[in-house]
Design a protein around this motif. Sequence first.
Motif, PDB file in Angstrom:
ATOM      1  N   ALA A   9      -3.294   8.928   2.472  1.00 40.10           N
ATOM      2  CA  ALA A   9      -2.543   7.846   3.113  1.00 40.10           C
ATOM      3  C   ALA A   9      -1.815   6.992   2.071  1.00 40.10           C
ATOM      4  O   ALA A   9      -0.719   6.486   2.328  1.00 40.10           O
ATOM      5  CB  ALA A   9      -3.498   6.975   3.931  1.00 40.10           C
ATOM      6  N   SER A  10      -2.407   6.854   0.888  1.00 44.16           N
ATOM      7  CA  SER A  10      -1.808   5.969  -0.125  1.00 44.16           C
ATOM      8  C   SER A  10      -0.575   6.595  -0.776  1.00 44.16           C
ATOM      9  O   SER A  10       0.267   5.878  -1.308  1.00 44.16           O
ATOM     10  CB  SER A  10      -2.837   5.629  -1.206  1.00 44.16           C
ATOM     11  N   VAL A  11      -0.465   7.930  -0.738  1.00 45.42           N
ATOM     12  CA  VAL A  11       0.678   8.596  -1.396  1.00 45.42           C
ATOM     13  C   VAL A  11       1.508   9.368  -0.362  1.00 45.42           C
ATOM     14  O   VAL A  11       2.092  10.399  -0.668  1.00 45.42           O
ATOM     15  CB  VAL A  11       0.202   9.542  -2.534  1.00 45.42           C
ATOM     16  N   LYS A  12       1.573   8.825   0.845  1.00 41.87           N
ATOM     17  CA  LYS A  12       2.204   9.617   1.912  1.00 41.87           C
ATOM     18  C   LYS A  12       3.719   9.711   1.780  1.00 41.87           C
ATOM     19  O   LYS A  12       4.333  10.617   2.330  1.00 41.87           O
ATOM     20  CB  LYS A  12       1.799   9.098   3.294  1.00 41.87           C
ATOM     21  N   LYS A  18       5.091   4.643  -5.243  1.00 40.20           N
ATOM     22  CA  LYS A  18       5.487   3.500  -6.096  1.00 40.20           C
ATOM     23  C   LYS A  18       4.396   2.442  -6.100  1.00 40.20           C
ATOM     24  O   LYS A  18       4.067   1.862  -7.141  1.00 40.20           O
ATOM     25  CB  LYS A  18       6.791   2.887  -5.567  1.00 40.20           C
ATOM     26  N   ASN A  19       3.822   2.201  -4.934  1.00 40.29           N
ATOM     27  CA  ASN A  19       2.740   1.206  -4.830  1.00 40.29           C
ATOM     28  C   ASN A  19       1.523   1.643  -5.657  1.00 40.29           C
ATOM     29  O   ASN A  19       0.943   0.839  -6.411  1.00 40.29           O
ATOM     30  CB  ASN A  19       2.367   1.048  -3.349  1.00 40.29           C
ATOM     31  N   VAL A  20       1.171   2.919  -5.550  1.00 39.59           N
ATOM     32  CA  VAL A  20       0.036   3.453  -6.318  1.00 39.59           C
ATOM     33  C   VAL A  20       0.315   3.293  -7.819  1.00 39.59           C
ATOM     34  O   VAL A  20      -0.556   2.862  -8.591  1.00 39.59           O
ATOM     35  CB  VAL A  20      -0.227   4.934  -5.938  1.00 39.59           C
ATOM     36  N   GLN A  72      11.955  15.614  -0.313  1.00 45.15           N
ATOM     37  CA  GLN A  72      12.455  14.291   0.104  1.00 45.15           C
ATOM     38  C   GLN A  72      11.764  13.175  -0.683  1.00 45.15           C
ATOM     39  O   GLN A  72      12.399  12.244  -1.163  1.00 45.15           O
ATOM     40  CB  GLN A  72      12.226  14.112   1.615  1.00 45.15           C
ATOM     41  N   ILE A  73      10.435  13.296  -0.824  1.00 48.82           N
ATOM     42  CA  ILE A  73       9.684  12.275  -1.581  1.00 48.82           C
ATOM     43  C   ILE A  73      10.249  12.175  -3.003  1.00 48.82           C
ATOM     44  O   ILE A  73      10.492  11.081  -3.517  1.00 48.82           O
ATOM     45  CB  ILE A  73       8.168  12.617  -1.623  1.00 48.82           C
ATOM     46  N   CYS A  74      10.499  13.324  -3.631  1.00 48.40           N
ATOM     47  CA  CYS A  74      10.982  13.313  -5.024  1.00 48.40           C
ATOM     48  C   CYS A  74      12.398  12.766  -5.125  1.00 48.40           C
ATOM     49  O   CYS A  74      12.699  12.007  -6.054  1.00 48.40           O
ATOM     50  CB  CYS A  74      10.910  14.715  -5.623  1.00 48.40           C
ATOM     51  N   VAL A 125       1.295  16.382  -9.632  1.00 53.35           N
ATOM     52  CA  VAL A 125       2.468  16.608 -10.493  1.00 53.35           C
ATOM     53  C   VAL A 125       3.499  15.502 -10.225  1.00 53.35           C
ATOM     54  O   VAL A 125       4.084  14.931 -11.155  1.00 53.35           O
ATOM     55  CB  VAL A 125       3.067  18.026 -10.232  1.00 53.35           C
ATOM     56  N   ILE A 126       3.701  15.173  -8.958  1.00 62.84           N
ATOM     57  CA  ILE A 126       4.701  14.142  -8.615  1.00 62.84           C
ATOM     58  C   ILE A 126       4.243  12.774  -9.136  1.00 62.84           C
ATOM     59  O   ILE A 126       5.015  12.042  -9.764  1.00 62.84           O
ATOM     60  CB  ILE A 126       4.948  14.091  -7.090  1.00 62.84           C
TER      61      ILE A 126
END
Length: 417
Positions: A9-12, A18-20, A72-74, A125-126
Amino acid sequence: MRVFKFGGASVKDAAGIKNVASIIQQYGEKNLVVVVSATGKTTNALEVVIKDYFDNKDAKAAFDVVKQNHHQICVDLFGTDAHAVFDKLQNIYAEVDWQLEEDRKESYNYVYDQIVSQGELISSVILSAYLNEVGASNSWLDVRDVMKTDDTYREAVVDWTKTQSLMDSIVKPMATDSIVVTQGFIGCTPENCTTTLGREGSDYTAAIFANMLDAENQTIWKDVPGVMNGDPRVFEDAVFIDEISFNEAVEMTFYGATVIHPKTIKPLQNKNIPLLVKSFINPEGKGTKVGGNDNNLPPIRIVKNNQALITLHTKDFSFVEDEVVAEIFTAFSAANLKLNMMQQGAISFEAVVDNIPEKITKVKAALENKFNFVIEEHLTILTIRHYTNLDYIEKFKAGKKTILEQRRPSTYQGLLQ
Ligand code: ADP
Ligand code: ASP
Ligand code: MG
């Protein structure tokens, strides 16, 4: 040394990552191991890929959805699709595509682990690349180089001796120089095949690191303020708990409180390493300390859905005596199916288990010579620890059929329909 674990949930999405990263940056530049899960619901999406592969459907199309989400995330994180991270991800994807092209279908559990494990490799990796991008230099560790397990695919058992020695020789020197970013949930056999430690297993991975590195503490960052006296998604009136003992935590997770993976507590308790459950939404919040005291705990409610009641009746009316009980336990244990509640009669035995059809089929095959086997599905176990009075329990049972009840001074359990 500290160990942080960030769940799906924290890296969704990019904002989550960015928050992490900003949380990690607040805690310094070294002596920090960061264990990360797959992003959002990626593990579920990879389960669909596996199912499609075995059903001879278009598994590659299902995997394309996973690729697209991470692409998309990247793009959102790095503002370009020309960053070096894309090549690293391509290498991971190529391995999965190669697996999906293979015709040779080895055992389901083996293939499951080879594919489902990619979610954590991708997310780590991301995260590692993004941390570098924002100046938090870190070392990416392939956890399979240190987390050594047996070959019980999907529920692998950690080899503590081998893993400890690799933690000493590989992770300790790495962590003295920089932040270490690694994967939760996955491990590796002596033959270099990837394994997994069981769904939701990243909390446990983090606890193994904490234990073996003699960490000062472990923090698991969640979407809740900490441990509460019930899942806030189920109980609107759930309240935050400041601190609980290891004992209370192990009981809660045993009965099914999903906020902490049940295997997490032992490695921490054994070395008296406190576990902090904190909110990644409000990182300044105090969080719950596990490994503290149980002061005036409120009643703690735990709901476990998807339960099955198995009733075994001896066919020839023989009593359920010690040897028969031993035979029953052996069958459940061989199928790796935990008894969540049980009750014994003269010629019958009732067991309540998670409704996992392939495991129940194994138990049935082992016992059906001697017993009539009846299954009732779609049941729920309600557990209340530290219930204050019986009215409190009645409130939860209202409108439901009670099938089985057990009460001890500290704990009530009801099997409800
Ligand atoms: P992760 O992102 O680490 O995988 P989980 O989703 O597994 O996190 O765990 C957090 C969730 O646990 C919360 O969103 C909440 O719905 C649930 N939960 C269940 N029981 C409790 C409890 N007693 N206190 C707090 N949260 C709980
Ligand atoms: N990604 C794995 C799962 O969803 C492990 C974890 O999140 O802890 O089960
Ligand atoms: Mg989870």
